[in-house]
Motif scaffolding. Structure first.
Motif, PDB file in Angstrom:
ATOM      1  N   THR A 129       0.731  -1.135   0.078  1.00 51.50           N
ATOM      2  CA  THR A 129      -0.192   0.013   0.134  1.00 51.50           C
ATOM      3  C   THR A 129       0.845   1.059   0.035  1.00 51.50           C
ATOM      4  N   ILE A 130       0.310   2.187  -0.111  1.00 48.09           N
ATOM      5  CA  ILE A 130       1.367   3.474  -0.376  1.00 48.09           C
ATOM      6  C   ILE A 130       1.828   3.876   1.240  1.00 48.09           C
ATOM      7  N   GLU A 131       0.995   3.465   2.244  1.00 52.03           N
ATOM      8  CA  GLU A 131       1.390   3.677   3.597  1.00 52.03           C
ATOM      9  C   GLU A 131       2.667   2.945   3.759  1.00 52.03           C
ATOM     10  N   ASP A 132       3.135   1.822   2.798  1.00 52.99           N
ATOM     11  CA  ASP A 132       4.207   0.976   3.254  1.00 52.99           C
ATOM     12  C   ASP A 132       5.492   1.802   2.541  1.00 52.99           C
ATOM     13  N   GLN A 133       5.377   2.935   1.769  1.00 53.14           N
ATOM     14  CA  GLN A 133       6.254   3.740   1.265  1.00 53.14           C
ATOM     15  C   GLN A 133       6.824   4.569   2.076  1.00 53.14           C
TER      16      GLN A 133
ATOM     17  N   LYS B 174      -2.166   8.007 -11.726  1.00 53.05           N
ATOM     18  CA  LYS B 174      -2.798   6.798 -11.470  1.00 53.05           C
ATOM     19  C   LYS B 174      -2.031   6.048 -10.353  1.00 53.05           C
ATOM     20  N   LEU B 175      -2.810   5.374  -9.451  1.00 51.48           N
ATOM     21  CA  LEU B 175      -1.862   4.522  -8.248  1.00 51.48           C
ATOM     22  C   LEU B 175      -2.667   3.542  -8.157  1.00 51.48           C
ATOM     23  N   THR B 176      -1.958   2.158  -8.189  1.00 48.61           N
ATOM     24  CA  THR B 176      -2.208   0.864  -7.856  1.00 48.61           C
ATOM     25  C   THR B 176      -1.737   0.276  -6.721  1.00 48.61           C
ATOM     26  N   GLU B 177      -2.247  -0.131  -5.813  1.00 50.42           N
ATOM     27  CA  GLU B 177      -1.830  -0.624  -4.629  1.00 50.42           C
ATOM     28  C   GLU B 177      -2.126  -2.137  -4.737  1.00 50.42           C
ATOM     29  N   LEU B 178      -1.195  -2.964  -4.794  1.00 50.50           N
ATOM     30  CA  LEU B 178      -1.180  -4.667  -5.111  1.00 50.50           C
ATOM     31  C   LEU B 178      -1.606  -4.958  -3.667  1.00 50.50           C
ATOM     32  N   GLY B 179      -1.519  -4.627  -2.675  1.00 55.24           N
ATOM     33  CA  GLY B 179      -1.791  -5.179  -1.348  1.00 55.24           C
ATOM     34  C   GLY B 179      -1.100  -6.550  -1.058  1.00 55.24           C
TER      35      GLY B 179
END
Length: 107
Positions: free
Chosen positions: A25-29, A43-48
């Motif tokens: 997720t973006i929070e992991d960055q 565009k943002l894709t979070e693979l989870g």
């Protein structure tokens, strides 16, 4: 957002999509990356995926190249190994335009 890579000068600004794909997720960055993504990404894709599993980055890298990508812009510290180089080489084999942007290695 892409220092040293001017989309406008190549006539790409109007049709360029900066698609950021993160394995988790973006929070992991890192905070700096989150800020840049919020500021620049179209565009943002979070693979989870589990970011502690190294395979999640391979999945992300392959997904980057499977999204109808025409160009691959890679930020590299110059080491010719690992996921970035795998992705660059695969992008070349797929016939994509490749651009490398040198960055300092984080310690």
């Amino acid at each position: 957002c892409l220092s040293g890579f001017s989309f406008a000068s190549r006539g790409l600004a109007e049709r360029c999509v900066l698609h950021v794909i993160v394995p988790g997720t973006i929070e992991d960055q890192p905070r700096e990356a989150q800020d840049a993504i919020h500021q620049c990404a179209t565009k943002l894709t979070e693979l989870g995926l589990n970011v502690h599993d190294p395979r999640s980055y391979l999945v992300r890298n392959n997904r980057l190249l499977e999204e109808g990508t025409e160009r691959c812009v890679a930020f590299t510290d110059g080491m010719r190994m690992g996921g970035t180089w795998y992705t660059l080489n695969r992008a070349r084999r797929l016939g994509m335009a490749v651009r490398k942007q040198q960055v300092e290695r984080q310690r």
